[in-house]
Scaffold this active site. Structure first.
Site, PDB file in Angstrom:
ATOM      1  N   GLY A  33      43.440  32.488  34.656  1.00  0.00           N
ATOM      2  CA  GLY A  33      44.144  33.382  35.568  1.00  0.00           C
ATOM      3  C   GLY A  33      44.571  34.688  34.932  1.00  0.00           C
ATOM      4  O   GLY A  33      43.855  35.263  34.100  1.00  0.00           O
ATOM      5  N   ASP A  35      46.904  35.187  32.811  1.00  0.00           N
ATOM      6  CA  ASP A  35      47.133  34.965  31.374  1.00  0.00           C
ATOM      7  C   ASP A  35      45.840  35.235  30.587  1.00  0.00           C
ATOM      8  O   ASP A  35      45.846  35.962  29.579  1.00  0.00           O
ATOM      9  CB  ASP A  35      47.602  33.508  31.191  1.00  0.00           C
ATOM     10  CG  ASP A  35      48.177  33.217  29.816  1.00  0.00           C
ATOM     11  OD1 ASP A  35      48.443  34.167  29.066  1.00  0.00           O
ATOM     12  OD2 ASP A  35      48.376  32.014  29.515  1.00  0.00           O
TER      13      ASP A  35
HETATM   14  N1  AR6 Z   1      46.072  40.892  37.614  1.00  0.00           N
HETATM   15  C1  AR6 Z   1      47.046  40.521  38.488  1.00  0.00           C
HETATM   16  N2  AR6 Z   1      47.128  39.300  39.026  1.00  0.00           N
HETATM   17  C2  AR6 Z   1      46.184  38.384  38.684  1.00  0.00           C
HETATM   18  C3  AR6 Z   1      45.144  38.679  37.776  1.00  0.00           C
HETATM   19  C4  AR6 Z   1      45.116  39.993  37.226  1.00  0.00           C
HETATM   20  N3  AR6 Z   1      44.163  40.379  36.359  1.00  0.00           N
HETATM   21  N4  AR6 Z   1      44.379  37.566  37.647  1.00  0.00           N
HETATM   22  C5  AR6 Z   1      44.910  36.606  38.442  1.00  0.00           C
HETATM   23  N5  AR6 Z   1      45.999  37.100  39.078  1.00  0.00           N
HETATM   24  P1  AR6 Z   1      47.734  32.276  37.671  1.00  0.00           P
HETATM   25  P2  AR6 Z   1      50.134  30.540  37.494  1.00  0.00           P
HETATM   26  C6  AR6 Z   1      46.913  36.441  40.032  1.00  0.00           C
HETATM   27  O1  AR6 Z   1      46.879  31.110  37.956  1.00  0.00           O
HETATM   28  O2  AR6 Z   1      49.878  30.026  38.857  1.00  0.00           O
HETATM   29  C7  AR6 Z   1      47.150  30.031  33.261  1.00  0.00           C
HETATM   30  O3  AR6 Z   1      46.120  29.201  32.803  1.00  0.00           O
HETATM   31  C8  AR6 Z   1      46.409  35.238  40.792  1.00  0.00           C
HETATM   32  O4  AR6 Z   1      45.630  35.635  41.908  1.00  0.00           O
HETATM   33  O5  AR6 Z   1      47.253  33.296  36.723  1.00  0.00           O
HETATM   34  O6  AR6 Z   1      51.522  30.950  37.121  1.00  0.00           O
HETATM   35  C9  AR6 Z   1      48.384  29.953  32.372  1.00  0.00           C
HETATM   36  O7  AR6 Z   1      48.037  29.826  31.010  1.00  0.00           O
HETATM   37  C10 AR6 Z   1      47.724  34.578  41.229  1.00  0.00           C
HETATM   38  O8  AR6 Z   1      48.185  35.146  42.429  1.00  0.00           O
HETATM   39  O9  AR6 Z   1      49.210  31.802  37.101  1.00  0.00           O
HETATM   40  C11 AR6 Z   1      49.077  28.741  32.901  1.00  0.00           C
HETATM   41  O10 AR6 Z   1      48.497  27.554  32.363  1.00  0.00           O
HETATM   42  C12 AR6 Z   1      48.709  34.981  40.122  1.00  0.00           C
HETATM   43  O11 AR6 Z   1      48.025  35.949  39.314  1.00  0.00           O
HETATM   44  C13 AR6 Z   1      48.798  28.790  34.382  1.00  0.00           C
HETATM   45  O12 AR6 Z   1      47.590  29.555  34.510  1.00  0.00           O
HETATM   46  C14 AR6 Z   1      49.149  33.841  39.256  1.00  0.00           C
HETATM   47  O13 AR6 Z   1      48.076  32.931  39.072  1.00  0.00           O
HETATM   48  C15 AR6 Z   1      49.880  29.538  35.131  1.00  0.00           C
HETATM   49  O14 AR6 Z   1      49.632  29.423  36.518  1.00  0.00           O
END
Ligand code: AR6
Length: 169
Positions: A33, A35
């Site tokens: 994601g 991260d």
């Molecule tokens: N810019 C902005 N937002 C984004 C981007 C980006 N480049 N990429 C994804 N999103 P997630 P969580 C959005 O899954 O649910 C990781 O593996 C995405 O569409 O990134 O808090 C960590 O290491 C979504 O709306 O984070 C943890 O293990 C939002 O970011 C776990 O994921 C959050 O999605 C955390 O899960």
């Protein structure tokens, strides 16, 4: 207040702000994601620095330099994994916003960009997450001079539309 909160659709790694917030996991060692995108854009040095931080509790936040990002700092926070809503998830997500904004203030950040913490891999319901994000950010800005502005950065149309409707109402 309105002029201190803005909304865009896009990739948070490109934001020219003092700090971006990362939706990390408790190891702080990277993942998928947002991260994964942040670690890729910041460079391999980020994982090395994160390794020294000794992880992060859910709802807390820790700061690193932005390295190759345009942002000066990355504020790493750990959202709750959604387990149905009766495990304190809402309060833990609110803590993510409070801790992250507090770190931004401590680091003298004027401009901060925040993604939709918890709403991806951690499955937090998007509308409730957006309500918490907006309420906690408004509360923080009302009682603090820094950060001056917060930009919510939505990656998906769905989240962007939810935020737009809530901020308009
Ligand atoms: N810019 C902005 N937002 C984004 C981007 C980006 N480049 N990429 C994804 N999103 P997630 P969580 C959005 O899954 O649910 C990781 O593996 C995405 O569409 O990134 O808090 C960590 O290491 C979504 O709306 O984070 C943890 O293990 C939002 O970011 C776990 O994921 C959050 O999605 C955390 O899960």
């Amino acid at each position: 207040m309105e002029e201190r909160i803005s909304l865009i659709k896009g990739d948070i790694t490109t934001m020219q702000v003092d700090a971006i917030v990362n939706a990390a996991n408790s190891s702080l060692l990277g993942g998928g994601g947002v991260d994964g995108a942040i670690h890729k854009a910041a460079g391999p040095g980020l994982a090395e620095i994160c390794r020294l931080l000794g992880g992060c509790e859910t709802g807390e936040a820790k700061v690193t330099p932005g390295l190759h990002l345009p942002a000066k700092y990355i504020i790493h926070t750990v959202g709750p994994v959604w387990k149905g809503g009766d495990k304190g998830e809402a309060e833990l997500l609110a803590n993510c916003y409070r801790s992250s904004l507090n770190q931004a203030k401590q680091h003298d950040c004027k401009t901060v960009a925040i993604p939709n913490i918890g709403t991806g891999i951690y499955r937090f319901p998007k509308k409730l997450a957006a309500e918490i994000a907006i309420i906690e950010t408004k509360k923080f800005l009302e009682s603090n001079n820094l950060p001056l502005t917060v930009t919510f950065v939505c990656f998906s149309d769905e989240n962007f539309n939810i935020y737009r409707d809530l901020l308009d109402s």
